[in-house]
Design an enzyme around this catalytic site. Structure first.
Site, PDB file in Angstrom:
ATOM      1  N   GLY A  72       7.160   1.991   1.736  1.00  0.00           N
ATOM      2  CA  GLY A  72       8.269   2.859   1.354  1.00  0.00           C
ATOM      3  C   GLY A  72       7.821   4.164   0.719  1.00  0.00           C
ATOM      4  O   GLY A  72       8.432   5.218   0.944  1.00  0.00           O
ATOM      5  N   CYS A 326       6.425  -0.182 -10.277  1.00  0.00           N
ATOM      6  CA  CYS A 326       5.554   0.981 -10.112  1.00  0.00           C
ATOM      7  C   CYS A 326       5.348   1.732 -11.422  1.00  0.00           C
ATOM      8  O   CYS A 326       4.490   2.602 -11.504  1.00  0.00           O
ATOM      9  CB  CYS A 326       6.118   1.920  -9.051  1.00  0.00           C
ATOM     10  SG  CYS A 326       6.146   1.175  -7.411  1.00  0.00           S
TER      11      CYS A 326
END
Length: 393
Positions: A72, A326
């Protein structure tokens, strides 16, 4: 606890047995380079075509509008940088929101250093942008709108079809990061007027290291990686055939079983939310109460620190998170929670529970049994909580 209870499916999912079985032959027997001419290579080329069709079918796209990537983040980078480079002669203005994934925000910051201007839309208390704000932000030189389909931290789903309508009426290209939404909600790129859509396999029981970018036919976009003819000369490099095969199978399974799985997951999620809010004082649900991903429950607790909560849950065998995987390790509060108006100290005390197909009623019961005790224990060590209680005696 003899086993870990996993409540972090937004970070990643296990690769399903059916997906893995589909992938294994492409590590061993069918190992040929898809660009070669002999027969075992031809099988790999056919497998990529099949996976491209599976991904396209899931989002109502055409096969030749799907381009495989490493995930992504690469898809987001390609979409934004590619459109910026391809349309900079028309304009250098981009619109996004303050709660995008850093794959979008950091890419926009990079482009600002290259002379592009970016408008970061505010969101309301639930994390939704205002459609009127979006219309007002569009200028003559606006070339791209990038608004995520559903937020990875608080689960809020945007009015994607309306955003697509506005973008189309104004002649602006519309990109959406659908990494968290893919497989969980209905996506129709034609009906929703989406020009570019980012996807990832490992959020829907597929393998890590593979994703895709949908590029509507007719949208000009520069090549992202140079050095080969793969992906129509737009993304060079030998294809990750096992990963691509796994992605195709994973997305096919996700949409074949979506309605049944969604019903079960929503029931568990609602039990989590109700159980926490009723039994832990000074807690609140973050994100939209109804327009949210089926598996997402994001709760903030006053007077505690989220990392401490996660460590204590881990000691009890529960895997969860305080926000995006993340940004784990960062001491800064979540930019998403700050954007929806949470005070700094409350944003630090958040817990993201994201459920998946292996979770059971017993898992949720266990969470609801241990969580109030852990929160209270942490509050008992908090000078802020002590002061608060004294003031309210």
């Amino acid at each position: 606890m003899d086993k870990a209870i996993y409540f972090d499916y937004a970070a990643t999912t296990p690769t399903s047995k059916e997906v893995l079985e589909e992938m294994i032959p492409f590590f061993t027997q069918n190992f040929g380079n898809p660009s070669s001419v002999y027969s075992i290579a031809g099988k790999n080329k056919e497998a990529i075509l099949k996976a491209r069709e599976q991904v396209a079918t899931a989002i109502n796209a055409k096969d030749d509008e799907i381009f495989f990537t490493s995930g992504g983040t690469e898809a987001d980078n390609w979409a934004i940088k590619g459109i910026a480079e391809s349309y900079e002669s028309k304009g250098k203005h981009i619109i996004t929101s303050k709660i995008e994934h850093h794959a979008v925000l950091h890419t926009c910051e990079y482009l600002e250093k290259k002379g592009f201007q970016v408008t970061y839309l505010e969101v309301d208390e639930y994390g939704r942008i205002s459609l009127q704000d979006l219309e007002n932000a569009i200028r003559e030189d606006t070339i791209l709108i990038s608004i995520m389909f559903a937020n990875n931290e608080i689960g809020t789903i945007q009015s994607i079809k309306e955003i697509g309508r506005i973008a189309k009426e104004k002649g602006v290209i519309f990109h959406t990061d659908a990494v968290q939404a893919l497989g969980s909600v209905h996506i129709d790129v034609k009906d929703m007027n989406i020009d570019l859509l980012s996807m990832s396999a490992h959020k829907l029981y597929g393998p890590k290291g593979v994703g895709a970018l949908y590029i509507k036919k007719g949208v000009k976009i520069k090549a992202y990686i140079h050095g080969g003819a793969q992906e129509k000369r737009r993304r060079a490099g030998t294809e990750n055939v096992p990963g691509i095969v796994g992605f195709g199978k994973a997305i096919e399974l996700a949409y074949a079983n979506r309605e049944e799985n969604t019903k079960k997951i929503i029931a568990l999620r609602d039990k989590v939310v109700k159980g926490i809010l009723e039994n832990v004082p000074y807690s609140r649900l973050n994100g939209h109460p109804t327009e949210r991903l089926p598996n997402n429950a994001n709760i903030s607790f006053d007077f505690i620190e989220g990392e401490s909560l996660l460590i204590m849950l881990d000691m009890k065998g529960v895997c969860a998170s305080s926000g995006s995987a993340c940004t784990s390790g960062s001491l800064d509060p979540s930019h998403v929670l700050m954007a929806i108006g949470l005070p700094h100290e409350t944003a630090h005390g958040s817990l993201r529970i994201t459920l998946g197909d292996k979770n059971t009623e017993e898992d949720v019961d266990y969470l609801l049994e241990i969580l109030p005790q852990i929160v209270q224990r942490l509050r008992d060590m908090s000078p802020l909580y002590e002061d608060f209680m004294k003031m309210n005696q």
